[in-house]
Design an enzyme around this catalytic site. Structure first.
Site, PDB file in Angstrom:
ATOM      1  N   GLY A  12       0.469  -1.329  -0.217  1.00 19.36           N
ATOM      2  CA  GLY A  12       0.315  -0.013  -0.285  1.00 19.36           C
ATOM      3  C   GLY A  12       0.844   1.294  -0.221  1.00 19.36           C
ATOM      4  O   GLY A  12       0.582   2.520   0.239  1.00 19.36           O
ATOM      5  N   ARG A  66     -15.416 -18.502  -8.255  1.00 15.32           N
ATOM      6  CA  ARG A  66     -15.974 -16.594  -8.751  1.00 15.32           C
ATOM      7  C   ARG A  66     -17.090 -15.618  -8.643  1.00 15.32           C
ATOM      8  O   ARG A  66     -16.302 -14.561  -8.602  1.00 15.32           O
ATOM      9  CB  ARG A  66     -14.886 -17.017 -10.281  1.00 15.32           C
ATOM     10  N   LEU A  94     -10.611  -7.680 -12.355  1.00 13.47           N
ATOM     11  CA  LEU A  94     -11.661  -7.322 -11.968  1.00 13.47           C
ATOM     12  C   LEU A  94     -12.948  -7.434 -12.908  1.00 13.47           C
ATOM     13  O   LEU A  94     -13.186  -8.314 -13.800  1.00 13.47           O
ATOM     14  CB  LEU A  94     -11.502  -5.924 -12.186  1.00 13.47           C
ATOM     15  N   HIS A 110       1.318   0.983 -12.825  1.00 10.22           N
ATOM     16  CA  HIS A 110       1.496   0.630 -13.506  1.00 10.22           C
ATOM     17  C   HIS A 110       3.316   0.625 -14.020  1.00 10.22           C
ATOM     18  O   HIS A 110       3.107   1.452 -14.074  1.00 10.22           O
ATOM     19  CB  HIS A 110       1.063  -0.381 -14.943  1.00 10.22           C
ATOM     20  N   ASP A 151      -3.846  -3.391 -19.568  1.00  5.18           N
ATOM     21  CA  ASP A 151      -2.436  -2.663 -19.247  1.00  5.18           C
ATOM     22  C   ASP A 151      -2.923  -2.225 -20.376  1.00  5.18           C
ATOM     23  O   ASP A 151      -2.424  -1.607 -21.293  1.00  5.18           O
ATOM     24  CB  ASP A 151      -1.087  -3.041 -19.385  1.00  5.18           C
ATOM     25  N   GLU A 181       6.364   6.241  -9.607  1.00  3.80           N
ATOM     26  CA  GLU A 181       4.490   6.067  -9.061  1.00  3.80           C
ATOM     27  C   GLU A 181       4.316   6.965  -7.724  1.00  3.80           C
ATOM     28  O   GLU A 181       2.922   7.336  -8.488  1.00  3.80           O
ATOM     29  CB  GLU A 181       4.971   4.997  -8.630  1.00  3.80           C
TER      30      GLU A 181
END
Ligand code: GAR
Length: 208
Positions: A12, A66, A94, A110, A151, A181
């Site tokens: 995190g 799932r 997702l 990413h 991506d 990032e």
């Protein structure tokens, strides 16, 4: 006020960068209304709670299949009615339903310069291992909108970072986080929260 929901899987540090940027007014017009992790032991959840943010885990392990996991995940998102979903080191695919419902309202960080070193199998430290294996001299990070591909969505911001000869994957990962990032993720959120981002023909336009 943009209501942000952040999804995390691990340490995190990107979540922390966003929390700090909101606190220091480098992100304005935005608040984090929930943090969700697929991993109940993620340190990211502790960071959220320490900042007084609602934090919960929705783990695939706790559901029969799932589909049941996806339903629970969708519910955990939708009950907060977020304006923006931020994937900050979220390593679970997702549900397509979520991508459809939140088109152009989900962003991901990413750890490479997309379209290099991205796609299936490229996540976390593996990205930096591949960068060093290939011997490229420049890497970096990308913030992009999320679509059905891996991506492949419109790119919002990128920041380049130099690869040094004696880098290990861990050293490089830390440099990419610090120099790229933790800067471009808060910046992209601030841009979105303040209406500076539009998408035209699958490309992001940023106004000043
Ligand atoms: C970050 O380096 C992020 O870019 C990467 O996971 C790490 C999470 O670190 N995400 C991906 O690889 C997504 N494909 P953090 O939990 O400390 O923010």
């Amino acid at each position: 006020m943009l209501k942000i929901l952040v999804c995390v899987s691990g340490g995190g540090t990107n979540l922390q960068a966003v929390i700090d940027a909101i606190r220091e007014n480098r992100i304005t017009n935005a608040q984090i209304i929930r943090v969700i992790s697929n991993n109940r032991n993620a340190y990211a959840l502790e960071r959220a709670r320490a900042a007084g943010i609602d934090a919960l885990s929705v783990s695939p392990k706790e559901y029969a299949d799932r589909e049941a996991f996806h339903e629970a995940f969708l519910r955990a998102v939708e009950e907060k009615e977020p304006d923006l979903i931020v994937l900050a080191g979220f390593l679970v695919v997702l549900p397509e339903e979520l991508i459809r419902r939140y088109r152009n309202r989900i962003i991901n960080i990413h750890p490479s310069l997309i379209p290099s070193f991205c796609g299936k199998g490229f996540y976390g430290i593996r990205v930096h291992e591949k960068v060093l294996e290939r011997g490229v001299k420049i890497t970096g990070a990308t913030v992009h909108f999320v679509d059905e591909g891996t991506d492949t969505g419109p790119i919002i911001l990128q920041q380049a970072v130099t690869v040094e000869d004696d880098d290990t994957p861990e050293i490089l990962q830390k440099r990419v986080m610090e120099q790229a990032e933790w800067k471009i993720l808060p910046k992209a959120i601030d841009d979105i929260a303040n209406g500076r981002i539009t998408i035209m023909d699958g490309k992001v336009r940023r106004s000043r």
